[in-house]
Design a protein around this motif. Structure first.
Motif, PDB file in Angstrom:
ATOM      1  N   MET A   1       0.554  -1.460   0.187  1.00 46.29           N
ATOM      2  CA  MET A   1       0.299  -0.108  -0.156  1.00 46.29           C
ATOM      3  C   MET A   1       0.876   1.114   0.080  1.00 46.29           C
ATOM      4  SD  MET A   1      -3.081   0.903   2.866  1.00 46.29           S
ATOM      5  CE  MET A   1      -4.422  -0.474   1.968  1.00 46.29           C
ATOM      6  N   GLY A   2       0.836   2.147  -0.969  1.00 43.00           N
ATOM      7  CA  GLY A   2       1.552   3.105  -0.854  1.00 43.00           C
ATOM      8  C   GLY A   2       0.867   4.520   0.475  1.00 43.00           C
ATOM      9  N   LYS A   3       2.168   5.690   0.193  1.00 44.57           N
ATOM     10  CA  LYS A   3       2.261   6.230   0.744  1.00 44.57           C
ATOM     11  C   LYS A   3       0.313   6.782   1.238  1.00 44.57           C
ATOM     12  CE  LYS A   3       4.785  10.061   2.708  1.00 44.57           C
ATOM     13  NZ  LYS A   3       5.678  10.624   2.583  1.00 44.57           N
ATOM     14  N   ASP A   4       0.656   7.350  -0.321  1.00 48.35           N
ATOM     15  CA  ASP A   4      -0.778   8.106  -0.115  1.00 48.35           C
ATOM     16  C   ASP A   4      -2.031   7.474  -0.429  1.00 48.35           C
ATOM     17  OD1 ASP A   4       0.635  10.226  -1.581  1.00 48.35           O
ATOM     18  OD2 ASP A   4       0.538   9.610  -3.812  1.00 48.35           O
ATOM     19  N   SER A   5      -2.183   6.568  -0.507  1.00 47.96           N
ATOM     20  CA  SER A   5      -2.578   4.875  -0.005  1.00 47.96           C
ATOM     21  C   SER A   5      -3.364   5.315   1.841  1.00 47.96           C
ATOM     22  CB  SER A   5      -2.702   4.052  -0.290  1.00 47.96           C
ATOM     23  OG  SER A   5      -2.984   3.926  -2.368  1.00 47.96           O
ATOM     24  N   ARG A   6      -2.839   4.917   2.353  1.00 44.51           N
ATOM     25  CA  ARG A   6      -2.627   5.498   3.520  1.00 44.51           C
ATOM     26  C   ARG A   6      -2.551   6.119   4.010  1.00 44.51           C
ATOM     27  NH1 ARG A   6       3.240   2.356   4.165  1.00 44.51           N
ATOM     28  NH2 ARG A   6       3.897   4.251   3.058  1.00 44.51           N
ATOM     29  N   THR A   7      -2.465   7.662   3.749  1.00 44.43           N
ATOM     30  CA  THR A   7      -3.036   8.946   4.120  1.00 44.43           C
ATOM     31  C   THR A   7      -4.110   9.025   4.398  1.00 44.43           C
ATOM     32  OG1 THR A   7      -0.764   9.652   3.585  1.00 44.43           O
ATOM     33  CG2 THR A   7      -2.567  11.526   3.779  1.00 44.43           C
ATOM     34  N   ILE A   8      -5.209   8.373   2.923  1.00 41.17           N
ATOM     35  CA  ILE A   8      -5.909   8.780   2.459  1.00 41.17           C
ATOM     36  C   ILE A   8      -7.025   8.109   3.142  1.00 41.17           C
ATOM     37  CG2 ILE A   8      -8.305   8.179   0.746  1.00 41.17           C
ATOM     38  CD1 ILE A   8      -5.729   9.063  -1.438  1.00 41.17           C
ATOM     39  N   LEU A   9      -6.349   7.045   3.708  1.00 38.65           N
ATOM     40  CA  LEU A   9      -6.981   5.195   4.316  1.00 38.65           C
ATOM     41  C   LEU A   9      -7.399   6.127   5.776  1.00 38.65           C
ATOM     42  CD1 LEU A   9      -8.803   3.009   4.781  1.00 38.65           C
ATOM     43  CD2 LEU A   9      -6.704   1.752   5.164  1.00 38.65           C
ATOM     44  N   GLY A  10      -6.308   6.913   6.691  1.00 40.14           N
ATOM     45  CA  GLY A  10      -6.185   7.208   8.169  1.00 40.14           C
ATOM     46  C   GLY A  10      -6.821   8.702   7.960  1.00 40.14           C
ATOM     47  N   LEU A  11      -7.339   9.755   6.037  1.00 38.56           N
ATOM     48  CA  LEU A  11      -8.130  10.400   7.085  1.00 38.56           C
ATOM     49  C   LEU A  11      -9.405  10.117   7.108  1.00 38.56           C
ATOM     50  CD1 LEU A  11      -6.648  12.916   4.334  1.00 38.56           C
ATOM     51  CD2 LEU A  11      -6.816  13.504   6.665  1.00 38.56           C
ATOM     52  N   LEU A  12      -9.748   9.216   5.902  1.00 37.92           N
ATOM     53  CA  LEU A  12     -10.961   8.768   6.232  1.00 37.92           C
ATOM     54  C   LEU A  12     -11.433   8.304   7.428  1.00 37.92           C
ATOM     55  CD1 LEU A  12     -11.378   6.650   2.304  1.00 37.92           C
ATOM     56  CD2 LEU A  12     -12.367   9.081   3.055  1.00 37.92           C
ATOM     57  N   ALA A  13     -10.759   7.393   8.298  1.00 37.14           N
ATOM     58  CA  ALA A  13     -10.808   6.412   9.418  1.00 37.14           C
ATOM     59  C   ALA A  13     -11.097   8.047  10.263  1.00 37.14           C
ATOM     60  CB  ALA A  13      -9.559   5.493   9.575  1.00 37.14           C
ATOM     61  N   GLY A  14     -10.380   8.669  10.296  1.00 34.33           N
ATOM     62  CA  GLY A  14     -10.174   9.700  11.235  1.00 34.33           C
ATOM     63  C   GLY A  14     -11.957  10.306  11.238  1.00 34.33           C
ATOM     64  N   THR A  15     -11.373  11.006  10.055  1.00 35.98           N
ATOM     65  CA  THR A  15     -13.501  12.068   9.768  1.00 35.98           C
ATOM     66  C   THR A  15     -14.385  10.586   9.943  1.00 35.98           C
ATOM     67  OG1 THR A  15     -12.324  12.626   7.172  1.00 35.98           O
ATOM     68  CG2 THR A  15     -14.336  12.510   8.207  1.00 35.98           C
ATOM     69  N   ALA A  16     -14.838   9.372   9.539  1.00 34.54           N
ATOM     70  CA  ALA A  16     -15.531   8.541  10.393  1.00 34.54           C
ATOM     71  C   ALA A  16     -15.618   8.839  12.559  1.00 34.54           C
ATOM     72  CB  ALA A  16     -15.081   7.046   9.938  1.00 34.54           C
ATOM     73  N   ILE A  17     -14.242   8.244  12.639  1.00 30.63           N
ATOM     74  CA  ILE A  17     -14.603   7.821  14.187  1.00 30.63           C
ATOM     75  C   ILE A  17     -15.320   9.922  14.475  1.00 30.63           C
ATOM     76  CG2 ILE A  17     -12.417   7.750  16.207  1.00 30.63           C
ATOM     77  CD1 ILE A  17     -11.690   5.819  14.175  1.00 30.63           C
ATOM     78  N   GLY A  18     -14.302  10.777  13.909  1.00 29.18           N
ATOM     79  CA  GLY A  18     -14.651  12.109  14.692  1.00 29.18           C
ATOM     80  C   GLY A  18     -15.856  12.065  14.999  1.00 29.18           C
ATOM     81  N   THR A  19     -16.491  11.486  13.225  1.00 28.27           N
ATOM     82  CA  THR A  19     -18.267  12.282  13.163  1.00 28.27           C
ATOM     83  C   THR A  19     -18.704  11.243  13.793  1.00 28.27           C
ATOM     84  OG1 THR A  19     -18.019  12.139  10.821  1.00 28.27           O
ATOM     85  CG2 THR A  19     -20.336  11.333  11.344  1.00 28.27           C
ATOM     86  N   VAL A  20     -19.287  10.115  14.211  1.00 29.45           N
ATOM     87  CA  VAL A  20     -19.758   8.486  15.032  1.00 29.45           C
ATOM     88  C   VAL A  20     -19.440   9.479  16.641  1.00 29.45           C
ATOM     89  CG1 VAL A  20     -19.595   6.429  15.870  1.00 29.45           C
ATOM     90  CG2 VAL A  20     -19.521   6.694  14.070  1.00 29.45           C
ATOM     91  N   ILE A  21     -18.257   9.974  16.816  1.00 26.55           N
ATOM     92  CA  ILE A  21     -18.325  10.643  18.448  1.00 26.55           C
ATOM     93  C   ILE A  21     -18.852  11.685  18.451  1.00 26.55           C
ATOM     94  CG2 ILE A  21     -16.326  11.699  19.853  1.00 26.55           C
ATOM     95  CD1 ILE A  21     -14.191   9.151  19.043  1.00 26.55           C
ATOM     96  N   GLY A  22     -18.882  12.278  17.488  1.00 21.40           N
ATOM     97  CA  GLY A  22     -19.898  13.515  17.656  1.00 21.40           C
ATOM     98  C   GLY A  22     -21.483  13.415  17.704  1.00 21.40           C
ATOM     99  N   ILE A  23     -21.370  12.296  16.615  1.00 20.47           N
ATOM    100  CA  ILE A  23     -23.111  12.424  17.042  1.00 20.47           C
ATOM    101  C   ILE A  23     -23.776  11.141  18.213  1.00 20.47           C
ATOM    102  CG2 ILE A  23     -24.849  10.552  15.547  1.00 20.47           C
ATOM    103  CD1 ILE A  23     -23.322  11.495  13.279  1.00 20.47           C
ATOM    104  N   LEU A  24     -22.695  10.451  18.579  1.00 16.24           N
ATOM    105  CA  LEU A  24     -23.282   9.536  20.035  1.00 16.24           C
ATOM    106  C   LEU A  24     -22.963  10.309  21.272  1.00 16.24           C
ATOM    107  CD1 LEU A  24     -21.169   6.229  18.998  1.00 16.24           C
ATOM    108  CD2 LEU A  24     -23.525   7.097  19.282  1.00 16.24           C
ATOM    109  N   PHE A  25     -21.647  11.649  20.940  1.00 16.51           N
ATOM    110  CA  PHE A  25     -22.598  12.977  21.917  1.00 16.51           C
ATOM    111  C   PHE A  25     -23.143  13.675  22.013  1.00 16.51           C
ATOM    112  CE2 PHE A  25     -17.861  11.201  22.985  1.00 16.51           C
ATOM    113  CZ  PHE A  25     -18.910  10.522  24.748  1.00 16.51           C
TER     114      PHE A  25
END
Length: 108
Positions: A1-25
């Motif tokens: 997996m390339g550096k760009d792919s890992r960066t995109i995956l990290g951003l997506l995961a961070g966005t998803a986690i932040g959104t879920v936490i925000g919604i739960l609270f």
């Protein structure tokens, strides 16, 4: 997996986690919260699907370019080999002619 792919995956995961936490609270009703989570999950799924499709297209294009490059290099190699073989054949024909001439002298 390339550096760009890992960066995109990290951003997506961070966005998803932040959104879920925000919604739960958030102080919304359970049904509204579940609807928001489902919507965000669908958005994340669509985003990942688009990224996978884009990555597949990039890989396909890279393979096509490498194949064309390889075919071009192979053609160049074959051409060079053909010229070298012709040079070797010409050299051998000259040596054969010299040997025939020397052999005639000894046959007299």
């Amino acid at each position: 997996m390339g550096k760009d792919s890992r960066t995109i995956l990290g951003l997506l995961a961070g966005t998803a986690i932040g959104t879920v936490i925000g919604i739960l609270f958030a102080p919304d009703k359970g049904t509204v919260t579940r609807k928001k989570i489902a919507d965000e999950a669908q958005n994340l799924k669509d985003s990942v699907s688009d990224n996978i499709e884009h990555t597949g297209e990039n890989i396909s294009n890279a393979v096509k370019q490498k194949r064309a490059s390889l075919e071009e290099e192979l053609e160049h190699l074959m051409s060079n080999t053909s010229y070298k073989a012709e040079d070797v054949i010409t050299s051998l024909e000259k040596k054969l002619a010299d040997l025939k001439a020397k052999n005639k002298k000894y046959q007299k």
